[in-house]
Motif scaffolding. Structure first.
Motif, PDB file in Angstrom:
ATOM      1  N   GLY A  73       2.007  -8.956  -4.355  1.00 51.16           N
ATOM      2  CA  GLY A  73       2.166  -7.491  -4.200  1.00 51.16           C
ATOM      3  C   GLY A  73       3.512  -6.965  -5.212  1.00 51.16           C
ATOM      4  O   GLY A  73       3.104  -6.006  -5.711  1.00 51.16           O
ATOM      5  N   ALA A  74       4.478  -7.619  -5.311  1.00 49.71           N
ATOM      6  CA  ALA A  74       5.699  -7.128  -6.169  1.00 49.71           C
ATOM      7  C   ALA A  74       5.214  -7.070  -7.830  1.00 49.71           C
ATOM      8  O   ALA A  74       5.645  -6.095  -8.299  1.00 49.71           O
ATOM      9  N   LEU A  75       4.528  -8.198  -7.627  1.00 52.70           N
ATOM     10  CA  LEU A  75       4.022  -8.441  -9.175  1.00 52.70           C
ATOM     11  C   LEU A  75       3.037  -7.209  -9.611  1.00 52.70           C
ATOM     12  O   LEU A  75       2.985  -6.571 -10.629  1.00 52.70           O
ATOM     13  N   PHE A  76       2.249  -6.818  -8.660  1.00 52.81           N
ATOM     14  CA  PHE A  76       1.253  -5.750  -9.046  1.00 52.81           C
ATOM     15  C   PHE A  76       1.887  -4.470  -9.089  1.00 52.81           C
ATOM     16  O   PHE A  76       1.530  -3.835 -10.066  1.00 52.81           O
ATOM     17  N   VAL A  77       2.969  -3.919  -8.286  1.00 52.20           N
ATOM     18  CA  VAL A  77       3.630  -3.017  -8.500  1.00 52.20           C
ATOM     19  C   VAL A  77       4.341  -3.007  -9.714  1.00 52.20           C
ATOM     20  O   VAL A  77       4.336  -1.843 -10.368  1.00 52.20           O
ATOM     21  N   PHE A  78       5.117  -4.057  -9.951  1.00 49.68           N
ATOM     22  CA  PHE A  78       5.807  -3.825 -11.144  1.00 49.68           C
ATOM     23  C   PHE A  78       5.072  -3.794 -12.426  1.00 49.68           C
ATOM     24  O   PHE A  78       5.186  -3.047 -13.287  1.00 49.68           O
ATOM     25  N   ILE A  90       3.175   5.799  -3.213  1.00 52.52           N
ATOM     26  CA  ILE A  90       4.362   6.451  -3.617  1.00 52.52           C
ATOM     27  C   ILE A  90       4.181   6.693  -5.059  1.00 52.52           C
ATOM     28  O   ILE A  90       4.529   7.651  -5.700  1.00 52.52           O
ATOM     29  N   LEU A  91       3.915   5.529  -5.679  1.00 50.71           N
ATOM     30  CA  LEU A  91       3.773   5.652  -7.127  1.00 50.71           C
ATOM     31  C   LEU A  91       2.636   6.550  -7.661  1.00 50.71           C
ATOM     32  O   LEU A  91       2.770   7.308  -8.514  1.00 50.71           O
ATOM     33  N   LEU A  92       1.545   6.553  -6.840  1.00 53.85           N
ATOM     34  CA  LEU A  92       0.391   7.202  -7.269  1.00 53.85           C
ATOM     35  C   LEU A  92       0.566   8.798  -7.054  1.00 53.85           C
ATOM     36  O   LEU A  92       0.342   9.777  -7.958  1.00 53.85           O
ATOM     37  N   ILE A  93       1.311   9.212  -6.152  1.00 56.43           N
ATOM     38  CA  ILE A  93       1.782  10.478  -5.986  1.00 56.43           C
ATOM     39  C   ILE A  93       2.533  10.843  -7.062  1.00 56.43           C
ATOM     40  O   ILE A  93       2.886  12.171  -7.509  1.00 56.43           O
ATOM     41  N   ALA A 144       0.686  -1.279  -0.157  1.00 55.88           N
ATOM     42  CA  ALA A 144       0.123  -0.008   0.067  1.00 55.88           C
ATOM     43  C   ALA A 144       0.915   1.197  -0.101  1.00 55.88           C
ATOM     44  O   ALA A 144       0.603   2.258  -0.633  1.00 55.88           O
ATOM     45  N   GLY A 145       1.918   1.180   0.917  1.00 55.64           N
ATOM     46  CA  GLY A 145       2.846   2.208   0.575  1.00 55.64           C
ATOM     47  C   GLY A 145       3.453   2.476  -0.556  1.00 55.64           C
ATOM     48  O   GLY A 145       3.760   3.581  -1.023  1.00 55.64           O
ATOM     49  N   LEU A 146       4.102   1.280  -0.941  1.00 55.34           N
ATOM     50  CA  LEU A 146       4.606   1.357  -2.589  1.00 55.34           C
ATOM     51  C   LEU A 146       3.665   2.196  -3.584  1.00 55.34           C
ATOM     52  O   LEU A 146       4.187   2.739  -4.373  1.00 55.34           O
TER      53      LEU A 146
END
Length: 131
Positions: free
Chosen positions: A80-85, A14-17, A9-11
């Motif tokens: 989670g890592a796959l989603f952020v990637f 940060i990406l969203l901002i 959620a934090g990552l």
């Protein structure tokens, strides 16, 4: 505690901002108060940010439910890592493709959808198993 979901959620936040900052930077530089100012590149930036806001909440909610229902940390980190990637790949792909087709856009979307579907199935199976 839902520490794994908290990490992703934090990552995602940060990406969203970072994606929002690209839109704001453009608007300030072109003195555009709202929208894209009919600029194609800013339309793409706005869409990249909007797309992230559309998918991130559902993925994180499903991840939180899975974590609270006992899904192992390794699986949560993989998903989670796959989603952020996937979200990063989508953002870069849509930007590089100037709003059209780009492999990053395609694979970023495919990865994001796959993670959401896997988490949805995990949550459904856990819910049915608990009933």
């Amino acid at each position: 505690m839902a520490t794994v979901t908290a990490l992703y959620a934090g990552l995602c936040a940060i990406l969203l901002i970072a994606l929002a900052a690209r839109v704001v930077q453009f608007r300030w530089s072109k003195n555009v108060g709202m929208g894209s100012g009919d600029d194609r590149l800013n339309q793409v930036r706005v869409r990249v940010h909007a797309n992230a806001t559309e998918y991130m909440p559902m993925a994180l909610l499903l991840m939180l439910i899975a974590e609270l229902n006992g899904l192992g940390a390794l699986w949560l980190h993989i998903l989670g890592a796959l989603f952020v990637f996937g979200r990063l790949l989508h953002a870069f792909g849509l930007t590089w493709g100037k709003g059209g087709y780009h492999p990053g856009r395609f694979f970023g979307t495919a990865i994001s959808w796959t993670v959401i579907l896997v988490l949805a199935v995990i949550d459904i199976v856990k819910a049915l198993g608990a009933a």
